[in-house]
Every structure is written in C-alpha cells, then in structure tokens.
Design a protein around this motif. Structure first.
Motif, PDB file in Angstrom:
ATOM      1  N   ALA A 337     -10.621   6.470   3.382  1.00  0.00           N
ATOM      2  CA  ALA A 337      -8.445   6.613   3.071  1.00  0.00           C
ATOM      3  C   ALA A 337      -8.860   7.196   1.081  1.00  0.00           C
ATOM      4  CB  ALA A 337      -8.795   5.289   2.587  1.00  0.00           C
ATOM      5  N   ASP A 338      -7.656   8.025   0.880  1.00  0.00           N
ATOM      6  CA  ASP A 338      -7.320   8.884  -0.702  1.00  0.00           C
ATOM      7  C   ASP A 338      -6.480   7.649  -1.122  1.00  0.00           C
ATOM      8  OD1 ASP A 338      -9.670  10.967  -0.413  1.00  0.00           O
ATOM      9  OD2 ASP A 338      -8.235  12.146  -0.138  1.00  0.00           O
ATOM     10  N   GLY A 339      -5.972   6.463  -0.744  1.00  0.00           N
ATOM     11  CA  GLY A 339      -5.018   5.695  -1.244  1.00  0.00           C
ATOM     12  C   GLY A 339      -4.864   4.254  -0.484  1.00  0.00           C
ATOM     13  N   VAL A 340      -4.789   3.167  -1.945  1.00  0.00           N
ATOM     14  CA  VAL A 340      -5.053   2.244  -0.819  1.00  0.00           C
ATOM     15  C   VAL A 340      -3.413   1.435  -1.145  1.00  0.00           C
ATOM     16  CG1 VAL A 340      -5.665  -0.919  -1.620  1.00  0.00           C
ATOM     17  CG2 VAL A 340      -7.409   2.024  -1.224  1.00  0.00           C
ATOM     18  N   LEU A 341      -2.337   1.107  -0.471  1.00  0.00           N
ATOM     19  CA  LEU A 341      -1.338   0.795  -1.204  1.00  0.00           C
ATOM     20  C   LEU A 341      -0.811  -0.462   0.359  1.00  0.00           C
ATOM     21  CD1 LEU A 341       0.944   4.231   0.077  1.00  0.00           C
ATOM     22  CD2 LEU A 341      -0.830   3.039  -2.133  1.00  0.00           C
ATOM     23  N   HIS A 342       0.484  -1.299  -0.934  1.00  0.00           N
ATOM     24  CA  HIS A 342      -0.083  -2.913   0.125  1.00  0.00           C
ATOM     25  C   HIS A 342       2.174  -2.869   0.486  1.00  0.00           C
ATOM     26  CE1 HIS A 342      -2.551  -2.436  -2.496  1.00  0.00           C
ATOM     27  NE2 HIS A 342      -3.055  -3.988  -1.771  1.00  0.00           N
ATOM     28  N   PHE A 343       2.297  -3.315   1.273  1.00  0.00           N
ATOM     29  CA  PHE A 343       3.709  -4.178   1.790  1.00  0.00           C
ATOM     30  C   PHE A 343       3.762  -5.709   1.286  1.00  0.00           C
ATOM     31  CE2 PHE A 343       6.979  -6.853   3.397  1.00  0.00           C
ATOM     32  CZ  PHE A 343       7.519  -6.076   3.629  1.00  0.00           C
ATOM     33  N   GLN A 344       3.949  -5.653  -0.196  1.00  0.00           N
ATOM     34  CA  GLN A 344       4.833  -5.437  -1.030  1.00  0.00           C
ATOM     35  C   GLN A 344       4.004  -5.051  -2.354  1.00  0.00           C
ATOM     36  OE1 GLN A 344       9.042  -5.705  -0.503  1.00  0.00           O
ATOM     37  NE2 GLN A 344       8.339  -7.900   0.602  1.00  0.00           N
ATOM     38  N   TRP A 345       5.456  -3.689  -3.568  1.00  0.00           N
ATOM     39  CA  TRP A 345       4.889  -4.495  -4.476  1.00  0.00           C
ATOM     40  C   TRP A 345       5.376  -5.773  -5.369  1.00  0.00           C
ATOM     41  CZ3 TRP A 345       2.696  -4.145  -8.972  1.00  0.00           C
ATOM     42  CH2 TRP A 345       3.398  -4.554 -10.008  1.00  0.00           C
ATOM     43  N   ARG A 346       7.097  -6.512  -4.266  1.00  0.00           N
ATOM     44  CA  ARG A 346       7.506  -7.282  -5.145  1.00  0.00           C
ATOM     45  C   ARG A 346       7.342  -8.104  -4.377  1.00  0.00           C
ATOM     46  NH1 ARG A 346       9.789  -9.549  -9.551  1.00  0.00           N
ATOM     47  NH2 ARG A 346       9.855  -7.622 -11.171  1.00  0.00           N
ATOM     48  N   GLN A 347       6.940  -9.150  -4.625  1.00  0.00           N
ATOM     49  CA  GLN A 347       7.678 -10.506  -3.143  1.00  0.00           C
ATOM     50  C   GLN A 347       9.152 -10.462  -3.437  1.00  0.00           C
ATOM     51  OE1 GLN A 347       4.602 -13.683  -3.274  1.00  0.00           O
ATOM     52  NE2 GLN A 347       4.749 -14.157  -0.782  1.00  0.00           N
ATOM     53  N   SER A 348       9.391 -10.162  -1.942  1.00  0.00           N
ATOM     54  CA  SER A 348      11.011 -11.376  -1.021  1.00  0.00           C
ATOM     55  C   SER A 348      11.536 -12.060  -1.643  1.00  0.00           C
ATOM     56  CB  SER A 348      11.247 -10.533   0.081  1.00  0.00           C
ATOM     57  OG  SER A 348      10.755  -9.030   0.383  1.00  0.00           O
ATOM     58  N   ALA A 349      12.204 -12.671  -1.689  1.00  0.00           N
ATOM     59  CA  ALA A 349      12.442 -13.787  -2.067  1.00  0.00           C
ATOM     60  C   ALA A 349      13.723 -14.609  -1.704  1.00  0.00           C
ATOM     61  CB  ALA A 349      13.712 -14.410  -3.672  1.00  0.00           C
ATOM     62  N   VAL A 350      13.871 -13.181  -0.424  1.00  0.00           N
ATOM     63  CA  VAL A 350      15.081 -14.059   0.629  1.00  0.00           C
ATOM     64  C   VAL A 350      14.510 -13.230   2.085  1.00  0.00           C
ATOM     65  CG1 VAL A 350      17.354 -14.521  -0.728  1.00  0.00           C
ATOM     66  CG2 VAL A 350      16.678 -11.687   0.328  1.00  0.00           C
ATOM     67  N   GLY A 351      14.933 -13.460   3.103  1.00  0.00           N
ATOM     68  CA  GLY A 351      14.760 -12.596   4.113  1.00  0.00           C
ATOM     69  C   GLY A 351      13.419 -13.170   5.396  1.00  0.00           C
ATOM     70  N   ALA A 352      12.622 -12.090   6.211  1.00  0.00           N
ATOM     71  CA  ALA A 352      12.313 -12.484   7.260  1.00  0.00           C
ATOM     72  C   ALA A 352      10.746 -12.758   6.754  1.00  0.00           C
ATOM     73  CB  ALA A 352      12.154 -11.439   8.381  1.00  0.00           C
ATOM     74  N   GLU A 353      11.136 -12.125   5.926  1.00  0.00           N
ATOM     75  CA  GLU A 353       9.471 -11.694   5.541  1.00  0.00           C
ATOM     76  C   GLU A 353       9.267 -11.794   3.882  1.00  0.00           C
ATOM     77  OE1 GLU A 353       7.524  -7.834   6.731  1.00  0.00           O
ATOM     78  OE2 GLU A 353       8.485  -7.333   6.231  1.00  0.00           O
ATOM     79  N   LYS A 354       9.558 -13.346   3.282  1.00  0.00           N
ATOM     80  CA  LYS A 354       9.724 -13.644   1.944  1.00  0.00           C
ATOM     81  C   LYS A 354       8.565 -14.415   1.522  1.00  0.00           C
ATOM     82  CE  LYS A 354      12.386 -17.699   3.609  1.00  0.00           C
ATOM     83  NZ  LYS A 354      13.127 -17.047   4.347  1.00  0.00           N
ATOM     84  N   PHE A 355       7.738 -14.937   2.375  1.00  0.00           N
ATOM     85  CA  PHE A 355       5.872 -16.019   2.560  1.00  0.00           C
ATOM     86  C   PHE A 355       5.420 -14.583   2.520  1.00  0.00           C
ATOM     87  CE2 PHE A 355       9.134 -19.284   3.131  1.00  0.00           C
ATOM     88  CZ  PHE A 355       8.554 -19.964   2.351  1.00  0.00           C
ATOM     89  N   HIS A 356       5.683 -12.918   3.311  1.00  0.00           N
ATOM     90  CA  HIS A 356       4.592 -12.473   2.814  1.00  0.00           C
ATOM     91  C   HIS A 356       3.991 -11.708   1.520  1.00  0.00           C
ATOM     92  CE1 HIS A 356       2.461  -8.729   3.368  1.00  0.00           C
ATOM     93  NE2 HIS A 356       2.261  -8.542   4.894  1.00  0.00           N
ATOM     94  N   SER A 357       2.415 -11.524   1.925  1.00  0.00           N
ATOM     95  CA  SER A 357       2.240 -11.781  -0.375  1.00  0.00           C
ATOM     96  C   SER A 357       2.188 -10.393  -0.641  1.00  0.00           C
ATOM     97  CB  SER A 357       0.629 -11.901  -0.294  1.00  0.00           C
ATOM     98  OG  SER A 357      -0.179 -11.285   0.474  1.00  0.00           O
TER      99      SER A 357
END
Length: 652
Positions: A337-357
């Motif tokens: 890999a030439d890049g290491v990215l994530h979901f996501q930058w800022r953790q959501s405050a609302v929605g289905a993925e708000k507890f995803h780091s």
C-alpha cells in the motif's frame, strides 16, 4: 495518488456536510497536526449537492475544497452516487432494489438502488457529469473515487429491469436459446426453455435452483455493477487525463469478481476491518492485502478505509488494543500500500455509524485514539522511500470467484468455506515468512517457482492448461481436493475429475474415483513419509503414472488405504503434488517445508512461527508481532525483541 512526493498517503473519508461551517477550519488544523495528506470528500453527499432533481448546490463544496487546498490537504473527490437521495426513491420507486423473495427494499439506508435501474443510472450519470465539469481542474484534486463499496448491501436485485438486463446478458453470452439450454443442462427437471423471454432471475423457489443459472446470475450481477462503475469512470476520463480513478474493493468479497474489475481501476483500493476478537484476523488481512497487490499486477495500491478502533456493525464491537491500529497500517504498507486511509476523519455525532471509530473521536484530540493517529502520521512520513516499491514473491496461490461461488452453492457434497480453505494453505507460508501473490487460474504463472491450487472447483480448459504448464516448465505445482470437479458451465469433469482427461491429470499422474466429507469433520490419521493428521475431507485416489510417489495414506475412514497425498516427479519436470484432504497445522507445516524445497524457495523463518509476520518491501523488512504477549524472534542474522502488537522495520 502519484509518488512524486515520495510520501505515504495518510488520511480518510471527510464528511463536512455532517458538520457546521465553524468546524471546518478546526478540521484542517487538526489534520495538519496529525500529518494527514489526503481526504476523500463527498462519498455520501448526493442529497447535499443535488437537493432536488437538476438543482445543484456546489458552493459549500467549493468552500471545503479551498480550505483543504489552502491547508495542504490533497483531495480524492467522490462522485457521491453511493447513496441516492430521498427524491429519487419517491419519484422513481422502480429504482429501488427487490430482494430474492420479491420484497421491494425501502429508502432510509444506503445503496438503495437496483444496479440495472435506468432511472438511477440517468440521475447518477447526470450528477457525475456536473461534478466532474466543475472540479476536473481543481488544484486540490489528485484522484477520483467512484461509488462506494459496490455490492456491499445490494449485489443482486430481482426486479423486472434486472430480469430484462439479465436476459440481454445471457443472449450476449450464449447467442441462442439452444446454447443456453445446453450450458444450463435444462434437460434435468424439465427446465428446457423455448425462448429467452421465458428465462427469469433465480428468485426464491421450492427447492434448489439450476446451479448454472444461479452462477450466471452471480456473474451478471457483478458485471452490472461494473457497468455502473465504468460509465462513471468514462465521464471522469473524458474531462481529465491526469487524475487516476478508483473505487474501494472489500478484501475477499464474494459477490463481486475483482479479477474482472481490476483492469478498469487505475489504482486498486481496498476497505478492510480486521476483527480484533478473531485470533486469526491478521492472516485474513495479510492475504487480503496480497490480493489487492496481485489484482493490480504487483503495482502499489491504496488502503481506502480501516478503523482506528471499534466499528459499529459487529456484535460485540471490540476496540483495537494499543498498537493494533499501527500494526494493521504497517502491514498494509509492507504488503504494497502507498496510502493508509480511514473511515473516517471526524467521528459522526448522528446516524447509523456514529459509534464507528474515527481519526478524531467524539472525545476530541486529547485521547488515546487521536494520539495514536498523530504518532502514526509521523511514522508514515518517514517511510517515503517505500512509495512505489514492489513486494517480491516466488509463490502464487490461485484464487477464483467462480470456484468460490460454485463450491458454496446448495446441492454440493459438503458445506465448504472456500476462503477458509485458501487461507489454510496461505497460512502455512505466512508462518514461514514467505510472501505470496494471488493469480487467476487462467493466468500465466511464469516467474513463480511454486503454484498452489486450493479447491479450484471450477476449471476451464484454459485453466487446466495453465496449471499443467507449471511442472512442464520445471516449477512446482500443488493441487488440492475439490479441484477441477466441474467446468465453467458447472458440468462434471467425467472420468476422474481434475479437469477431466488430459493435461492436468497427466501432470499429477492420478485420478479421483470418489470423494466425501469426513463425518462431523472428524480427525483423520495419515500414515507414510508425511504421517500426521487431517480432517474434513477424504478421497479415493487412483495412481495412473508409475513415477507417482505416495507421501501419505488414509489410515481410517471410507478411503482407508487410499493415497491421501501424492507427488509426481519425472525427469526434466517440476514436482506435481496432490493433497486429497485438509491437513492439520502440523501436517501443513511439513508439507510447506517439502514444497519450498522442491521449488527452491528460501524462507525467512526456518520453522513455522505462529502470530509473527515478516515481509520485504523495497529495502526494508517488516517484522510484526500479532500476539498479545511480547516475543523474541530468531532471524538468520539477528535476534528481534517485540512487545505485544509491536512491529519494527529492519534492513532487508
């Protein structure tokens, strides 16, 4: 996404539409402090960009891109087509997907579209055209992200438009209805069709559906998604020639055949979330990273998404222990890999993925997770010499989506986990520190000293010839149980399986008379030179070539006395092995030792080591400890001490 700056890309999905404008400058400041180089923007922003049909609001996105550009953050701009807005479902309910049971799925989640929907396609392509026309020359943009995780939630839709598209696909594949009947074997169960108009999608039925119909629908569904991707990519490429186009794969994902997609993706990208509760998750993630590198023909790839800690969709959602986020990231870099990215930058405050780091968690910057994010950013900054470097491998494993789908269908001899079968062989090489590439069964494997063919249930004539060529050129071949049982139409290879009469059976010097799973996957005793144990599977193997040597035999079960493991060694030829059972860990280690010897491949570890990984990229070797305890590792030229979940780079 070029290597001009020789820096590993670092960052993740950025969703500013979820936040007020006053947060945006703070995001850029914190990204800079964390060493972020790259943000993927607008993945799920369709409703914000096009709040109603034909009315576009780009000013907010203009603002975001300018802030990122001013802050030195490069952008991979998404086409925003992964999650259609409410107005599309409301105005075009026919665009919503239909389940196998005939239920029209509702709006309110994501990917709520049928891949064959003309309404979805019309509005999606119009959106892409507007986005690309506006931003094709924007100085912040270094790449384009099409869709998102194609097929993750809706791979197949059983709606009328999909049925019509499926029939068109079948006409193109078979030409006429007689050819389809022959391929599908419709003489069985009185399934003969008189015209393509009679052919439907394999919806819910009273019993087992026609196996070839089901496999063809799997193929069609993958192709339908690919057509969407290619249509968007064509729009992008018509406006810009210098920014690469990608979409995010999902490791070992059954529903989309990534071999067919890879030629159309400029940079292979992957989303991967190893389960910290699974003690073998590092094996799966290493193999997935090797698959991504292999899909791109050895070129560097991009880790598009991973988690800094817990996700939101497992039960339970176990957080990553200290060191594991870094370990996962370095594993990806070491494996190409030439890049290491994530979901996501800022953790959501609302929605289905708000507890995803996320890289910036709910609790802010003074947190365990964000301190680790900053430390990793600094470390990746110093690994720029690896950007663009290859990952050498002399061992290849065949991986095939048709075999995966077919061997796991209903009506097969046993419940087989294809990926687990592949990983059991992969893991034997992992424990010895031997790097592996994956190859398509029909590909030319020249350049590999050892080729492993695990459970290649479906073998075309071209694949049979490709595999038989390995020992013919002097390299080593290993074929395992359940290989070459059917052709690409799922017709049985008569007369002894293994691709039928011809090249592969001649190379192996054997044929298979009968096979069956062991009761309750019970333990099987093996006797002979490679005495040991196995489980799950037995075969009655008949030897046709006097050069074949029996390395182990079954000491119990229905195949009592039959060879279990054989090798064919003839003058001027490479060794051709056959494994007719599932070896235990110890037996697999013995086999890997023998195979590496036959192939003349040296291993970094002289004996198998559990939980330790080593791989070479560029001029560096990564040594990683995936165990929760500290370890001491004896390398040929040094001793390495590693803490729990520790990793170190040394000179290769």
């Amino acid at each position: 996404m070029t290597d001009t700056e020789r820096r590993v890309r670092y960052g993740g999905d950025y969703n500013p539409e979820q936040w007020s404008v006053d947060v945006w400058d703070e995001d850029v400041r914190l990204m800079q402090l964390a060493g972020v180089t790259t943000a993927t923007v607008a993945v799920f922003a369709w409703a914000r960009i096009e709040p109603e049909p034909g009315r576009y609001e780009f000013e907010w996105l203009d603002d975001v891109l300018e802030r990122l550009h001013h802050g030195g953050i490069r952008v991979i701009l998404a086409t925003a087509t992964a999650s259609p807005p409410a107005w599309l479902a409301h105005r075009h309910p026919e665009s919503l997907p239909v389940s196998i049971d005939g239920v029209r799925l509702a709006f309110g989640s994501r990917q709520q579209f049928s891949p064959s929907s003309s309404a979805y396609r019309h509005h999606a392509m119009r959106l892409v055209t507007e986005i690309v026309a506006r931003y094709a020359r924007h100085p912040a943009i270094e790449g384009w992200h099409v869709g998102n995780e194609y097929g993750n939630h809706v791979t197949r839709s059983y709606d009328p438009e999909s049925a019509e598209a499926y029939r068109a696909w079948l006409r193109n594949r078979y030409g006429d209805i007689d050819a389809l009947n022959a391929a599908w074997g419709t003489a069985f169960w009185s399934q003969t069709y008189q015209s393509f108009a009679e052919v439907g999608v394999p919806s819910a039925a009273p019993m087992i559906r026609n196996p070839t119909q089901v496999l063809d629908f799997d193929r069609f569904s993958s192709d339908a998604l690919l057509a969407l991707y290619r249509e968007e990519a064509a729009i992008i490429r018509a406006h810009t020639r210098d920014a690469p186009v990608t979409t995010n794969f999902m490791g070992f994902f059954k529903d989309v055949d990534y071999w067919s997609w890879a030629p159309h993706v400029d940079v292979i990208s992957d989303d991967l979330y190893p389960d910290p509760a699974d003690p073998r998750s590092h094996i799966l993630s290493a193999a997935a990273r090797d698959l991504m590198r292999s899909l791109g023909g050895g070129k560097p790839w991009l880790l598009m998404e991973q988690a800094t800690s817990a996700v939101n969709w497992r039960a339970p959602n176990v957080p990553l222990a200290d060191g594991r986020h870094r370990l996962n990231s370095l594993q990806a870099v070491a494996r190409g890999a030439d890049g290491v990215l994530h979901f996501q930058w800022r953790q959501s405050a609302v929605g289905a993925e708000k507890f995803h780091s996320a890289m910036l968690p709910h609790a802010g910057e003074d947190t365990r997770v964000h301190r680790g994010v900053r430390a990793l950013g600094a470390e990746l900054h110093d690994l720029g010499d690896l950007v663009g470097a290859d990952v050498p491998a002399k061992v290849a494993i065949c991986f095939d989506w048709d075999s995966w789908r077919a061997v796991e269908q209903d009506g097969t001899p046993a419940t087989v986990d294809y990926v687990d079968t592949v990983l059991r062989f992969y893991e034997g090489f992992f424990r010895r520190g031997v790097t592996v590439d994956f190859i398509h069964p029909e590909s030319d494997s020249t350049g590999y000293s050892l080729v492993i063919v695990p459970a290649a249930h479906v073998l075309s004539d071209a694949a049979v010839r490709a595999m038989a060529a390995v020992p013919s050129r002097g390299d080593a071949l290993v074929v395992t149980y359940l290989s070459g049982v059917v052709d690409e139409r799922l017709h049985i290879r008569l007369g002894g399986y293994l691709g039928g009469e011809g090249a592969l059976r001649d190379a192996l010097g054997i044929r298979i008379e009968e096979f069956a799973p062991a009761p309750d996957e019970g333990r099987i005793t093996l006797t002979g030179d490679l005495a040991g144990t196995s489980d799950f599977w037995q075969e009655l193997i008949r030897i046709d070539d006097p050069h074949v040597r029996v390395m182990a035999s079954f000491a119990d079960g229905f195949a009592l006395g039959s060879p279990a493991i054989t090798v064919n060694r003839r003058d001027g030829m490479g060794a051709a092995w056959y494994v007719g059972t599932r070896p235990s860990t110890k037996s697999m280690d013995d086999l890997v030792t023998a195979w590496l010897s036959d192939a003349g491949v040296e291993a970094p570890f002289t004996t198998s080591i559990t939980g330790v990984e080593t791989v070479v990229r560029g001029g560096r070797r990564l040594i990683a400890n995936h165990l929760a305890t500290a370890i001491s590792i004896a390398m040929p030229d040094r001793h390495v001490e590693l803490p729990a979940y520790g990793a170190v780079w040394i000179d290769a």
